[in-house]
Design a protein around this motif. Structure first.
Motif, PDB file in Angstrom:
ATOM      1  N   SER A  36       0.826  -1.208   0.000  1.00  0.00           N
ATOM      2  CA  SER A  36       0.000   0.000   0.000  1.00  0.00           C
ATOM      3  C   SER A  36       0.862   1.260   0.000  1.00  0.00           C
ATOM      4  O   SER A  36       0.580   2.224  -0.724  1.00  0.00           O
ATOM      5  CB  SER A  36      -0.920  -0.021   1.226  1.00  0.00           C
ATOM      6  N   VAL A  37       1.916   1.251   0.805  1.00  0.00           N
ATOM      7  CA  VAL A  37       2.821   2.415   0.875  1.00  0.00           C
ATOM      8  C   VAL A  37       3.537   2.611  -0.452  1.00  0.00           C
ATOM      9  O   VAL A  37       3.662   3.745  -0.953  1.00  0.00           O
ATOM     10  CB  VAL A  37       3.839   2.224   2.018  1.00  0.00           C
ATOM     11  N   ASN A  38       4.018   1.515  -1.044  1.00  0.00           N
ATOM     12  CA  ASN A  38       4.704   1.624  -2.337  1.00  0.00           C
ATOM     13  C   ASN A  38       3.780   2.162  -3.415  1.00  0.00           C
ATOM     14  O   ASN A  38       4.195   2.950  -4.279  1.00  0.00           O
ATOM     15  CB  ASN A  38       5.262   0.260  -2.753  1.00  0.00           C
ATOM     16  N   GLN A  39       2.519   1.713  -3.383  1.00  0.00           N
ATOM     17  CA  GLN A  39       1.545   2.210  -4.346  1.00  0.00           C
ATOM     18  C   GLN A  39       1.302   3.697  -4.162  1.00  0.00           C
ATOM     19  O   GLN A  39       1.203   4.459  -5.135  1.00  0.00           O
ATOM     20  CB  GLN A  39       0.223   1.441  -4.200  1.00  0.00           C
ATOM     21  N   ARG A  40       1.230   4.123  -2.893  1.00  0.00           N
ATOM     22  CA  ARG A  40       1.035   5.544  -2.609  1.00  0.00           C
ATOM     23  C   ARG A  40       2.226   6.369  -3.068  1.00  0.00           C
ATOM     24  O   ARG A  40       2.058   7.477  -3.587  1.00  0.00           O
ATOM     25  CB  ARG A  40       0.814   5.723  -1.101  1.00  0.00           C
ATOM     26  N   ILE A  41       3.433   5.827  -2.905  1.00  0.00           N
ATOM     27  CA  ILE A  41       4.640   6.518  -3.360  1.00  0.00           C
ATOM     28  C   ILE A  41       4.595   6.730  -4.872  1.00  0.00           C
ATOM     29  O   ILE A  41       4.921   7.808  -5.384  1.00  0.00           O
ATOM     30  CB  ILE A  41       5.905   5.725  -2.952  1.00  0.00           C
ATOM     31  N   LYS A  42       4.176   5.678  -5.604  1.00  0.00           N
ATOM     32  CA  LYS A  42       4.080   5.784  -7.063  1.00  0.00           C
ATOM     33  C   LYS A  42       3.074   6.849  -7.468  1.00  0.00           C
ATOM     34  O   LYS A  42       3.306   7.626  -8.400  1.00  0.00           O
ATOM     35  CB  LYS A  42       3.679   4.430  -7.657  1.00  0.00           C
ATOM     36  N   GLU A  43       1.935   6.883  -6.754  1.00  0.00           N
ATOM     37  CA  GLU A  43       0.911   7.880  -7.070  1.00  0.00           C
ATOM     38  C   GLU A  43       1.423   9.301  -6.821  1.00  0.00           C
ATOM     39  O   GLU A  43       1.168  10.205  -7.609  1.00  0.00           O
ATOM     40  CB  GLU A  43      -0.334   7.614  -6.223  1.00  0.00           C
ATOM     41  N   LEU A  44       2.147   9.486  -5.730  1.00  0.00           N
ATOM     42  CA  LEU A  44       2.692  10.806  -5.414  1.00  0.00           C
ATOM     43  C   LEU A  44       3.776  11.214  -6.408  1.00  0.00           C
ATOM     44  O   LEU A  44       3.881  12.391  -6.785  1.00  0.00           O
ATOM     45  CB  LEU A  44       3.243  10.814  -3.986  1.00  0.00           C
ATOM     46  N   GLU A  45       4.600  10.243  -6.843  1.00  0.00           N
ATOM     47  CA  GLU A  45       5.629  10.545  -7.842  1.00  0.00           C
ATOM     48  C   GLU A  45       4.991  10.941  -9.168  1.00  0.00           C
ATOM     49  O   GLU A  45       5.473  11.860  -9.853  1.00  0.00           O
ATOM     50  CB  GLU A  45       6.540   9.328  -8.027  1.00  0.00           C
ATOM     51  N   HIS A  46       3.916  10.246  -9.534  1.00  0.00           N
ATOM     52  CA  HIS A  46       3.196  10.599 -10.760  1.00  0.00           C
ATOM     53  C   HIS A  46       2.595  11.992 -10.651  1.00  0.00           C
ATOM     54  O   HIS A  46       2.667  12.794 -11.597  1.00  0.00           O
ATOM     55  CB  HIS A  46       2.095   9.566 -11.017  1.00  0.00           C
ATOM     56  N   LEU A  47       1.998  12.304  -9.480  1.00  0.00           N
ATOM     57  CA  LEU A  47       1.425  13.626  -9.261  1.00  0.00           C
ATOM     58  C   LEU A  47       2.502  14.701  -9.333  1.00  0.00           C
ATOM     59  O   LEU A  47       2.292  15.782  -9.903  1.00  0.00           O
ATOM     60  CB  LEU A  47       0.729  13.666  -7.894  1.00  0.00           C
ATOM     61  N   LYS A  48       3.679  14.404  -8.774  1.00  0.00           N
ATOM     62  CA  LYS A  48       4.795  15.353  -8.813  1.00  0.00           C
ATOM     63  C   LYS A  48       5.229  15.630 -10.244  1.00  0.00           C
ATOM     64  O   LYS A  48       5.485  16.785 -10.632  1.00  0.00           O
ATOM     65  CB  LYS A  48       5.975  14.790  -8.018  1.00  0.00           C
ATOM     66  N   THR A  49       5.261  14.568 -11.052  1.00  0.00           N
ATOM     67  CA  THR A  49       5.663  14.721 -12.455  1.00  0.00           C
ATOM     68  C   THR A  49       4.661  15.574 -13.215  1.00  0.00           C
ATOM     69  O   THR A  49       5.026  16.466 -14.000  1.00  0.00           O
ATOM     70  CB  THR A  49       5.762  13.329 -13.120  1.00  0.00           C
ATOM     71  N   GLU A  50       3.366  15.324 -12.958  1.00  0.00           N
ATOM     72  CA  GLU A  50       2.321  16.095 -13.631  1.00  0.00           C
ATOM     73  C   GLU A  50       2.361  17.563 -13.244  1.00  0.00           C
ATOM     74  O   GLU A  50       2.180  18.452 -14.084  1.00  0.00           O
ATOM     75  CB  GLU A  50       0.944  15.505 -13.293  1.00  0.00           C
TER      76      GLU A  50
END
Length: 257
Positions: free
Chosen positions: A239-253
């Motif tokens: 769950s934490v790793n998935q959240r990290i990926k989502e935040l990294e994607h949001l940061k990129t956007e």
């Protein structure tokens, strides 16, 4: 008469609540126990509990628990280490134990024990987790918790219920370490218990019989406690790793804008 020094409210972080419940659910035959750590607002009479210490039981009983002075000392040292690590005052604020298959309300023994602790610290508090209480209407086990102190009413000691709030929080590393060590503590309790019995027995057949029961107990701990804990921690990790990926994607956007 209730003293003006009584505690008014307790705030308990969700990760400590989870540790206490997980500990309470490890056995439905004996009570478990631990100590609660945090900081207290002396002026407002509010305790903020954010850590706990799972205690090793030297004598496993179905209807009572005992905390030794040595265990209190060890917990105090742990609180001091946390205080240095977190750079804020931390101390032992209370204790918790379980009531498997019985009501959540403290017994006369619990209230007397709580009263003794309050002689050392008027703001010391007790938590009781009632587990393995089957709800016939919903067809599932209930978990209940009460938060209390003791007070003198004439010649009798009585309980006073304290307002308890569970605060949302992520799992802190020091509480994760505590729950990760739970299996080790339970295994050591079983080993110590059987070694004490074996010291009083000379008959080899009886020793072999006891060893078989010890093995069964250890297998039960691994299958019913260790494996579910590992599965839960693995799920938290995903769950934490998935959240990290989502935040990294949001940061990129956001960077594109």
């Amino acid at each position: 008469m209730i003293s003006e020094n009584y505690l008014k409210r307790v705030n308990l972080t969700a990760d400590v609540y989870a540790v206490c419940v997980q500990h309470a659910l490890t056995t439905e035959k004996q009570e478990i126990m631990g100590l609660l750590i945090g900081e207290v607002d002396e002026k407002e009479r509010v305790s903020n509990i954010s850590a706990c210490v799972i205690l090793h039981r030297s004598d496993k009983q179905p209807d009572r628990v005992e905390i030794s002075p040595e265990q209190l000392c060890t917990a105090s040292m742990h609180a001091e280490q946390l205080a240095k690590k977190l750079n804020k005052p931390m101390r032992v604020l209370g204790w918790y134990h379980s009531h498997p298959h019985i009501t959540v309300w403290p017994s006369h023994v619990d209230i007397r024990t709580q009263s003794v602790y309050q002689t050392m610290d008027p703001l010391f508090v007790g938590l009781i987790f009632s587990v393995f209480q089957y709800d016939t209407r919903n067809h599932k086990n209930q978990i209940q918790v009460t938060c209390f102190q003791a007070y003198q009413n004439g010649s009798e000691l009585e309980r006073r219920e304290i307002a308890l709030t569970v605060k949302a929080s992520s799992f802190q590393n020091y509480n994760l370490e505590g729950i990760a060590n739970l299996t080790k503590i339970l295994i050591q309790e079983e080993i110590d218990s059987h070694e004490t019995q074996d010291n009083d027995i000379q008959d080899e057949l009886t020793c072999l019989h006891n060893d078989a029961f010890k093995t069964l107990a250890l297998v039960h701990i691994v299958s019913k406690v260790a494996r579910p804990l590992c599965d839960d921690l693995e799920e938290r990790k995903r769950s934490v790793n998935q959240r990290i990926k989502e935040l990294e994607h949001l940061k990129t956007e956001l960077s594109k804008d």
